[in-house]
Enzyme design. Structure first.
Site, mmCIF file in Angstrom:
data_model
loop_
_atom_site.group_PDB
_atom_site.id
_atom_site.type_symbol
_atom_site.label_atom_id
_atom_site.label_comp_id
_atom_site.label_asym_id
_atom_site.label_seq_id
_atom_site.Cartn_x
_atom_site.Cartn_y
_atom_site.Cartn_z
ATOM 1 C CE LYS A 22 -1.433 1.686 4.085
ATOM 2 N NZ LYS A 22 -1.183 3.109 4.419
ATOM 3 C CG ASN A 23 2.497 2.645 3.507
ATOM 4 O OD1 ASN A 23 1.324 2.968 3.298
ATOM 5 N ND2 ASN A 23 2.975 2.443 4.718
ATOM 6 N NE ARG A 91 1.012 12.197 6.978
ATOM 7 C CZ ARG A 91 1.486 13.425 6.981
ATOM 8 N NH1 ARG A 91 0.656 14.423 7.165
ATOM 9 N NH2 ARG A 91 2.759 13.662 6.796
ATOM 10 C CB CYS A 115 -4.559 10.402 11.966
ATOM 11 S SG CYS A 115 -2.841 9.929 12.017
ATOM 12 N NE ARG A 120 1.216 10.979 10.207
ATOM 13 C CZ ARG A 120 0.686 9.945 9.553
ATOM 14 N NH1 ARG A 120 -0.445 9.436 9.955
ATOM 15 N NH2 ARG A 120 1.283 9.453 8.494
ATOM 16 N N PRO A 121 2.358 16.778 10.831
ATOM 17 C CG PRO A 121 4.390 17.509 11.715
ATOM 18 C CD PRO A 121 3.310 16.496 11.922
ATOM 19 C CG ASP A 123 7.417 20.791 9.476
ATOM 20 O OD1 ASP A 123 6.702 19.769 9.646
ATOM 21 O OD2 ASP A 123 8.572 20.887 9.933
ATOM 22 C CG LEU A 124 10.156 18.081 7.789
ATOM 23 C CD1 LEU A 124 10.482 16.687 8.312
ATOM 24 C CD2 LEU A 124 11.343 19.019 7.954
ATOM 25 C CG ASP A 310 3.946 1.828 9.443
ATOM 26 O OD1 ASP A 310 4.107 2.010 8.227
ATOM 27 O OD2 ASP A 310 3.701 2.741 10.240
ATOM 28 C CB ILE A 332 8.644 7.407 14.161
ATOM 29 C CG1 ILE A 332 10.102 7.050 13.851
ATOM 30 C CG2 ILE A 332 7.971 8.050 12.935
ATOM 31 C CD1 ILE A 332 10.300 6.069 12.743
ATOM 32 N NE ARG A 402 -7.025 4.797 5.963
ATOM 33 C CZ ARG A 402 -7.018 6.121 6.053
ATOM 34 N NH1 ARG A 402 -7.718 6.704 6.988
ATOM 35 N NH2 ARG A 402 -6.303 6.837 5.235
HETATM 36 C C1 EPZ Z 1 4.716 7.135 6.046
HETATM 37 O O1 EPZ Z 1 3.941 8.208 6.532
HETATM 38 C C2 EPZ Z 1 3.802 5.909 6.072
HETATM 39 N N1 EPZ Z 1 2.627 6.156 5.232
HETATM 40 C C3 EPZ Z 1 3.347 5.628 7.500
HETATM 41 O O2 EPZ Z 1 2.589 4.419 7.476
HETATM 42 C C4 EPZ Z 1 4.588 5.399 8.360
HETATM 43 O O3 EPZ Z 1 4.195 5.186 9.705
HETATM 44 C C5 EPZ Z 1 5.506 6.629 8.271
HETATM 45 O O4 EPZ Z 1 5.848 6.885 6.897
HETATM 46 C C6 EPZ Z 1 6.798 6.443 9.051
HETATM 47 O O5 EPZ Z 1 7.489 5.330 8.548
HETATM 48 C C7 EPZ Z 1 2.746 6.030 3.886
HETATM 49 O O6 EPZ Z 1 3.803 5.726 3.366
HETATM 50 C C8 EPZ Z 1 1.502 6.260 3.087
HETATM 51 P P1 EPZ Z 1 6.769 10.616 7.864
HETATM 52 P P2 EPZ Z 1 4.535 9.723 6.410
HETATM 53 O O7 EPZ Z 1 6.633 11.888 7.110
HETATM 54 O O8 EPZ Z 1 5.418 9.831 5.248
HETATM 55 C C9 EPZ Z 1 7.287 13.874 11.220
HETATM 56 C C10 EPZ Z 1 0.734 3.032 7.839
HETATM 57 O O9 EPZ Z 1 0.374 2.532 8.915
HETATM 58 N N2 EPZ Z 1 7.073 14.854 10.136
HETATM 59 O O10 EPZ Z 1 7.881 9.696 7.519
HETATM 60 O O11 EPZ Z 1 3.383 10.642 6.526
HETATM 61 C C11 EPZ Z 1 6.060 13.026 11.502
HETATM 62 O O12 EPZ Z 1 5.180 13.690 12.399
HETATM 63 C C12 EPZ Z 1 1.194 4.475 7.814
HETATM 64 O O13 EPZ Z 1 0.807 2.428 6.750
HETATM 65 C C13 EPZ Z 1 7.286 16.199 10.384
HETATM 66 O O14 EPZ Z 1 7.628 16.586 11.491
HETATM 67 O O15 EPZ Z 1 5.391 9.821 7.752
HETATM 68 C C14 EPZ Z 1 6.673 11.789 12.117
HETATM 69 O O16 EPZ Z 1 6.945 12.028 13.477
HETATM 70 C C15 EPZ Z 1 0.929 5.207 9.125
HETATM 71 N N3 EPZ Z 1 7.095 17.103 9.375
HETATM 72 C C16 EPZ Z 1 7.998 11.638 11.359
HETATM 73 O O17 EPZ Z 1 8.276 12.933 10.810
HETATM 74 C C17 EPZ Z 1 6.728 16.709 8.114
HETATM 75 O O18 EPZ Z 1 6.595 17.568 7.214
HETATM 76 C C18 EPZ Z 1 7.948 10.635 10.214
HETATM 77 O O19 EPZ Z 1 6.807 10.934 9.436
HETATM 78 C C19 EPZ Z 1 6.513 15.327 7.873
HETATM 79 C C20 EPZ Z 1 6.698 14.422 8.888
#
Ligand code: EPZ
Length: 425
Positions: A22-23, A91, A115, A120-121, A123-124, A310, A332, A402
């Site tokens: 899925k991811n 998201r 969620c 889930r910011p 900013d990056l 995950d 995380i 989902r």
């Molecule tokens: C991906 O989400 C996955 N989703 C998530 O899987 C997974 O838990 C996550 O990566 C971490 O491995 C998909 O690939 C669709 P991140 P993503 O940006 O990309 C912070 C599932 O169960 N952050 O890597 O949205 C964030 O809050 C889902 O299948 C910022 O601070 O996650 C987190 O603490 C749930 N600013 C960390 O970084 C930003 O702009 C990692 O988040 C973006 C993220």
């Protein structure tokens, strides 16, 4: 709303095929926006998240065809406004931003909500797009992105306080492939799903090097062409069923269509907890068998190649009935412990404090009606139900649907005694 009845006590045996990831599918589907030619993507799992993404692509003007696991997309005439009512449901829709601004020079995407696993910011994501020349505004709950003078390659570090960002790396990579000049992403996410996206983009004519490492280099090209790609196996689904084998299969189960190199951490931890894990020589199948003398252990999640966030809920369910003390820390998503309250309702002894769950294994869980809250927490409740005395009723099954393709059918195929009860609404 559907619910799942899990009648505890069955032992699992036999084998199943793991679905496509899925991811990996979600950003790859979004990347189809980068060309006006047809792309064909195989092994896209039929889950609600990928269906939402296909609805969003259709709403953006793409021609979309789907037959079983194969998806055909042609983004010939597209427009830059992603519909709020669809984007707010998922998201990961945020990863249409990069391709839209690269292809059309602008994008309007609703700000994704938080969620239960965290706020889930993004900013990056925005930092990365701004670094290559995008201008960002917000209006009426939408993010408006414009690249009036096109996109120009840049050198940007995407590390946040919780480490790299997976979809943030994807968004920037997809925008940079059509930028003028070269973009270097430092502190890039290394997840296998990022590598699969890079391979997909390169098969369309992009010039990306270093995917899978912390530094990705993207040399911009003028345009991309169509392609035919098969999505990697879903390592989180595979890991979830590996835990099912460790929990409820004294004789062992076999999972086909996996990737051993994507399951290193989960394998290590299952072996450490006293279970048996054996991969086929080609690494595409894995046999998992419950150990006779399981023991608790410690898990700290980390960005890939560390232990995946995950997978922590599923392991917590296993530790709930593993003798001894286990400790699970999520660096995380420190709030990602919604499953613990529900497991406690089933008799688990878990204390959650400041992003860490301390689990004292108990001899037996007892069934209870429990509430699914997010995708992986729900999977954890199904796993716990396999070993609980009585029938566990898992409500709000849409959370599982989902991201797990036909989870009830796969469990039945392994001999579990489960039953999906169709909801009235
Ligand atoms: C991906 O989400 C996955 N989703 C998530 O899987 C997974 O838990 C996550 O990566 C971490 O491995 C998909 O690939 C669709 P991140 P993503 O940006 O990309 C912070 C599932 O169960 N952050 O890597 O949205 C964030 O809050 C889902 O299948 C910022 O601070 O996650 C987190 O603490 C749930 N600013 C960390 O970084 C930003 O702009 C990692 O988040 C973006 C993220």
């Amino acid at each position: 709303m559907d619910k799942l009845l899990v009648h505890g006590g069955s032992t699992l045996s036999g084998s199943i095929n793991i679905s496509g990831s899925k991811n990996a599918s979600l950003p790859i589907l979004a990347a189809a926006l980068l060309t006006d030619q047809e792309v064909i993507i195989e092994r896209v799992p039929d889950v609600s998240d990928t269906n939402y993404m296909l609805q969003i692509l259709s709403a953006l003007g793409c021609e979309v065809e789907r037959y079983s696991g194969t998806v055909k997309i042609k983004a010939a005439q597209i427009h830059p406004e992603a519909p709020y009512d669809l984007v707010r449901k998922m998201r990961a829709s945020i990863c249409v931003m990069g391709p839209l601004v690269a292809r059309l020079g602008r994008a309007s995407v609703s700000i994704p909500g938080g969620c239960v696993i965290g706020d889930r910011p993004i900013d990056l994501h925005l930092k990365g797009l701004q670094a290559i020349g995008a201008e960002i505004d917000t209006e009426g709950g939408n993010i408006l992105i414009r690249a009036k003078h096109g996109l120009t390659g840049s050198h940007v570090d995407l590390r946040g306080k919780h480490g790299p960002t997976v979809l943030g790396t994807d968004n920037l990579m997809m925008a940079a492939v059509l930028a003028k000049g070269t973009t270097i992403i430092e502190s890039a996410a290394c997840e296998p799903e990022v590598v699969d996206l890079a391979n997909f983009l390169n098969s369309m004519g992009a010039k990306i090097e270093g995917a899978g490492s912390r530094r990705i280099t993207i040399e911009g090209v003028d345009e991309l062409s169509g392609t035919h790609h098969t999505v990697i196996p879903d390592r989180i689904e595979a890991g979830t069923f590996m835990v099912a084998g460790a929990l409820a299969s004294p004789g062992g189960i076999t999972l086909n269509r996996v990737r051993q190199d994507h399951l290193t951490e989960a394998t290590q931890k299952l072996l450490e907890a006293g279970h048996d894990v054996k991969f086929s020589n080609d690494g595409l199948s894995v046999f998992v068998q419950a150990g006779n003398d399981p023991k608790g252990c410690e898990i700290t999640t980390a960005p890939h190649p560390g232990f995946p966030t995950d997978m922590q809920a599923q392991f917590t369910a296993m530790f709930a009935i593993t003798p001894g003390i286990s400790v699970v820390e999520d660096t995380i998503f420190p709030q990602r412990f919604m499953h613990c309250a529900e497991l406690t309702r089933m008799g688990a002894h878990i204390k959650v404090d400041n992003g860490t769950a301390k689990v004292q294994g108990v001899a037996q869980l007892s069934a209870a009606p429990v509430m699914a809250s997010d995708l992986r927490a729900s999977a954890a409740l199904v796993l716990a139900g396999l070993r609980a005395r009585g029938t566990t009723e898992i409500n709000r099954l849409y959370h599982i649907d989902r991201g797990y393709e036909m989870i009830d059918e796969k469990l039945l195929q392994l001999g579990a005694n489960v039953q999906r009860v169709r909801g009235s609404i």
